[in-house]
Design an enzyme around this catalytic site. Structure first.
Site, PDB file in Angstrom:
ATOM      1  N   ASN A   1      -4.814  -2.413  14.378  1.00  0.00           N
ATOM      2  CA  ASN A   1      -5.410  -2.447  13.046  1.00  0.00           C
ATOM      3  C   ASN A   1      -5.996  -3.849  12.810  1.00  0.00           C
ATOM      4  O   ASN A   1      -5.267  -4.840  12.874  1.00  0.00           O
ATOM      5  CB  ASN A   1      -4.310  -2.112  12.027  1.00  0.00           C
ATOM      6  CG  ASN A   1      -4.825  -2.128  10.608  1.00  0.00           C
ATOM      7  OD1 ASN A   1      -5.497  -3.054  10.190  1.00  0.00           O
ATOM      8  ND2 ASN A   1      -4.512  -1.088   9.855  1.00  0.00           N
TER       9      ASN A   1
ATOM     10  N   HIS B   1      -6.534  -7.208   8.867  1.00  0.00           N
ATOM     11  CA  HIS B   1      -6.120  -8.565   8.487  1.00  0.00           C
ATOM     12  C   HIS B   1      -7.139  -9.614   8.887  1.00  0.00           C
ATOM     13  O   HIS B   1      -7.188 -10.688   8.292  1.00  0.00           O
ATOM     14  CB  HIS B   1      -4.736  -8.884   9.062  1.00  0.00           C
ATOM     15  CG  HIS B   1      -3.694  -7.976   8.489  1.00  0.00           C
ATOM     16  ND1 HIS B   1      -3.310  -8.035   7.167  1.00  0.00           N
ATOM     17  CD2 HIS B   1      -3.018  -6.957   9.036  1.00  0.00           C
ATOM     18  CE1 HIS B   1      -2.422  -7.089   6.941  1.00  0.00           C
ATOM     19  NE2 HIS B   1      -2.226  -6.419   8.048  1.00  0.00           N
TER      20      HIS B   1
ATOM     21  N   HIS C   1      -8.699   0.451   7.685  1.00  0.00           N
ATOM     22  CA  HIS C   1      -8.461   1.151   6.420  1.00  0.00           C
ATOM     23  C   HIS C   1      -9.563   0.728   5.462  1.00  0.00           C
ATOM     24  O   HIS C   1      -9.660  -0.448   5.113  1.00  0.00           O
ATOM     25  CB  HIS C   1      -7.074   0.723   5.894  1.00  0.00           C
ATOM     26  CG  HIS C   1      -6.639   1.410   4.640  1.00  0.00           C
ATOM     27  ND1 HIS C   1      -5.382   1.228   4.101  1.00  0.00           N
ATOM     28  CD2 HIS C   1      -7.264   2.270   3.802  1.00  0.00           C
ATOM     29  CE1 HIS C   1      -5.257   1.951   2.992  1.00  0.00           C
ATOM     30  NE2 HIS C   1      -6.390   2.588   2.794  1.00  0.00           N
TER      31      HIS C   1
ATOM     32  N   ARG D   1     -10.402   0.637   1.993  1.00  0.00           N
ATOM     33  CA  ARG D   1      -9.724   0.844   0.708  1.00  0.00           C
ATOM     34  C   ARG D   1     -10.768   1.006  -0.388  1.00  0.00           C
ATOM     35  O   ARG D   1     -11.884   0.504  -0.282  1.00  0.00           O
ATOM     36  CB  ARG D   1      -8.815  -0.346   0.397  1.00  0.00           C
ATOM     37  CG  ARG D   1      -7.654  -0.493   1.364  1.00  0.00           C
ATOM     38  CD  ARG D   1      -6.688  -1.570   0.883  1.00  0.00           C
ATOM     39  NE  ARG D   1      -5.891  -1.108  -0.213  1.00  0.00           N
ATOM     40  CZ  ARG D   1      -4.616  -0.723  -0.127  1.00  0.00           C
ATOM     41  NH1 ARG D   1      -3.980  -0.799   1.022  1.00  0.00           N
ATOM     42  NH2 ARG D   1      -3.966  -0.308  -1.178  1.00  0.00           N
TER      43      ARG D   1
ATOM     44  N   ARG E   1     -10.973  -4.423  -0.300  1.00  0.00           N
ATOM     45  CA  ARG E   1     -10.403  -5.768  -0.253  1.00  0.00           C
ATOM     46  C   ARG E   1     -10.458  -6.390   1.144  1.00  0.00           C
ATOM     47  O   ARG E   1     -10.371  -7.586   1.275  1.00  0.00           O
ATOM     48  CB  ARG E   1      -8.966  -5.773  -0.785  1.00  0.00           C
ATOM     49  CG  ARG E   1      -7.992  -5.075   0.117  1.00  0.00           C
ATOM     50  CD  ARG E   1      -6.565  -5.293  -0.346  1.00  0.00           C
ATOM     51  NE  ARG E   1      -6.270  -4.521  -1.538  1.00  0.00           N
ATOM     52  CZ  ARG E   1      -5.033  -4.109  -1.850  1.00  0.00           C
ATOM     53  NH1 ARG E   1      -4.029  -4.431  -1.065  1.00  0.00           N
ATOM     54  NH2 ARG E   1      -4.815  -3.403  -2.920  1.00  0.00           N
TER      55      ARG E   1
ATOM     56  N   GLU F   1      -8.643   5.060   8.533  1.00  0.00           N
ATOM     57  CA  GLU F   1      -7.533   5.349   7.617  1.00  0.00           C
ATOM     58  C   GLU F   1      -8.070   5.297   6.195  1.00  0.00           C
ATOM     59  O   GLU F   1      -8.795   4.357   5.854  1.00  0.00           O
ATOM     60  CB  GLU F   1      -6.532   4.224   7.856  1.00  0.00           C
ATOM     61  CG  GLU F   1      -5.143   4.450   7.414  1.00  0.00           C
ATOM     62  CD  GLU F   1      -4.375   3.161   7.673  1.00  0.00           C
ATOM     63  OE1 GLU F   1      -4.259   2.754   8.841  1.00  0.00           O
ATOM     64  OE2 GLU F   1      -3.901   2.576   6.690  1.00  0.00           O
TER      65      GLU F   1
ATOM     66  N   THR G   1       0.044  -0.398   2.229  1.00  0.00           N
ATOM     67  CA  THR G   1       0.471   0.985   2.001  1.00  0.00           C
ATOM     68  C   THR G   1       1.986   1.019   1.883  1.00  0.00           C
ATOM     69  O   THR G   1       2.691   0.525   2.752  1.00  0.00           O
ATOM     70  CB  THR G   1       0.004   1.877   3.169  1.00  0.00           C
ATOM     71  OG1 THR G   1      -1.357   1.574   3.446  1.00  0.00           O
ATOM     72  CG2 THR G   1       0.140   3.335   2.833  1.00  0.00           C
TER      73      THR G   1
ATOM     74  N   GLU H   1       1.353  10.570  11.144  1.00  0.00           N
ATOM     75  CA  GLU H   1       1.693   9.187  11.479  1.00  0.00           C
ATOM     76  C   GLU H   1       2.971   8.881  10.725  1.00  0.00           C
ATOM     77  O   GLU H   1       2.997   8.894   9.489  1.00  0.00           O
ATOM     78  CB  GLU H   1       0.590   8.204  11.077  1.00  0.00           C
ATOM     79  CG  GLU H   1       1.015   6.771  11.443  1.00  0.00           C
ATOM     80  CD  GLU H   1       0.000   5.692  11.105  1.00  0.00           C
ATOM     81  OE1 GLU H   1      -1.211   5.966  11.087  1.00  0.00           O
ATOM     82  OE2 GLU H   1       0.452   4.552  10.858  1.00  0.00           O
TER      83      GLU H   1
ATOM     84  N   HIS I   1       3.442   0.828  10.890  1.00  0.00           N
ATOM     85  CA  HIS I   1       3.752   0.003   9.718  1.00  0.00           C
ATOM     86  C   HIS I   1       4.956  -0.887  10.027  1.00  0.00           C
ATOM     87  O   HIS I   1       6.076  -0.400  10.183  1.00  0.00           O
ATOM     88  CB  HIS I   1       4.036   0.815   8.445  1.00  0.00           C
ATOM     89  CG  HIS I   1       3.554   0.079   7.226  1.00  0.00           C
ATOM     90  ND1 HIS I   1       4.170  -1.052   6.765  1.00  0.00           N
ATOM     91  CD2 HIS I   1       2.480   0.261   6.425  1.00  0.00           C
ATOM     92  CE1 HIS I   1       3.508  -1.506   5.720  1.00  0.00           C
ATOM     93  NE2 HIS I   1       2.477  -0.735   5.496  1.00  0.00           N
TER      94      HIS I   1
END
Ligand code: PXP
Length: 242
Positions: free
Chosen positions: A7, A10, A43, A45, A49, A70, A101, A152, A192
């Site tokens: 992912n 970040h 992801h 969003r 963000r 995602e 999340t 998931e 996660h």
């Protein structure tokens, strides 16, 4: 063998913190693949963000491995996912005020809207749709009615366990959930809070995991040792966890 999808949200968070064009999450995705990742997760969003729409288009064009988009059930974002046609769409709950999340989807109570969204994604040509769920057997049992292909498993509680006993307990819940999903013919993904320390315990305890999605631990390690090395370390761990 379990696949590692990384992912890269970040990296985008860091870029956006200074409203700069760098570091580029798409360049990071390419480097992750070069270092051995099986695919990339992002992801989009509702508040944009971290990942923004232009990133999505570039990721679709440049990622060569498996691309996991995602997103929430928001119709506007679902529409973008349908246009993007990633290999995998993972549906997650989303609250604006959350830092990340916070839990799995309540599949049992939102069966209708989830079912309709899965159908829309499949109709758009997306071959695999996953639902992000807590290791709760009632929730897993409801997943086949949505038409989803995979779950998931939310590993956050396992990752946050503060004692060995609590970790073993959480691993047991994840293992039971994975077995039930497998019995239902669903592919099992997980993610996660998985990191370099807790991954071996997770891999030992939880069967049938086809794919893990890991972000924060890798990007955090990259600050000290570089992204290529951080990815290599995680690739090695996922291939040989014990
Ligand atoms: N899976 C889902 C559904 C997530 O929301 C996240 C966090 O963005 C991850 C996996 C990856 O979690 P982490 O960044 O803690 O590795």
């Amino acid at each position: 063998m379990t696949r590692l999808l990384i992912n890269i949200d970040h990296v985008a968070t860091l870029r956006n913190a200074r409203r700069e064009a760098f570091p580029d999450p798409v360049a990071a995705a390419i480097l992750c693949e070069t270092a051995g990742a099986d695919g990339i997760v992002f992801h989009l969003r509702e508040d944009r963000r971290h990942i923004v729409d232009a990133d999505v288009e570039r990721l679709r064009a440049l990622v060569q491995g498996k691309l996991d988009f995602e997103h929430s059930l928001d119709p506007g974002i679902v529409e973008i996912c349908c246009r993007t046609r990633p290999h995998l769409a993972t549906l997650v709950p989303e609250r604006r005020e959350e830092v990340t999340t916070e839990g799995g989807l309540d599949v049992k109570h939102h069966l209708g809207p989830i079912h309709d969204t899965v159908l829309q994604l499949h109709d758009a040509g997306i071959g695999e749709v996953a639902l992000f769920v807590d290791p709760d057997l009632d929730q897993i049992a409801a997943v086949p009615d949505t038409g989803a292909d995979a779950i998931e498993l939310h590993t956050g509680e396992f990752a946050n366990a503060s004692t060995a006993e609590a970790q073993t307990h959480q691993a047991g819940l994840l293992a039971d959930a994975a077995r039930l999903a497998h019995q239902h013919g669903l592919a099992v993904h997980a993610g996660h809070g998985l990191d370099y320390r807790n991954y071996p315990a997770f891999a030992r305890a939880v069967p049938h995991v086809a794919e893990v999605s890991i972000g924060f631990a890798i990007v955090a390690r990259a600050v000290f040792c570089g992204l290529y090395e951080a990815v290599r370390d995680m690739v090695r761990l996922v291939r040989h966890p014990y």
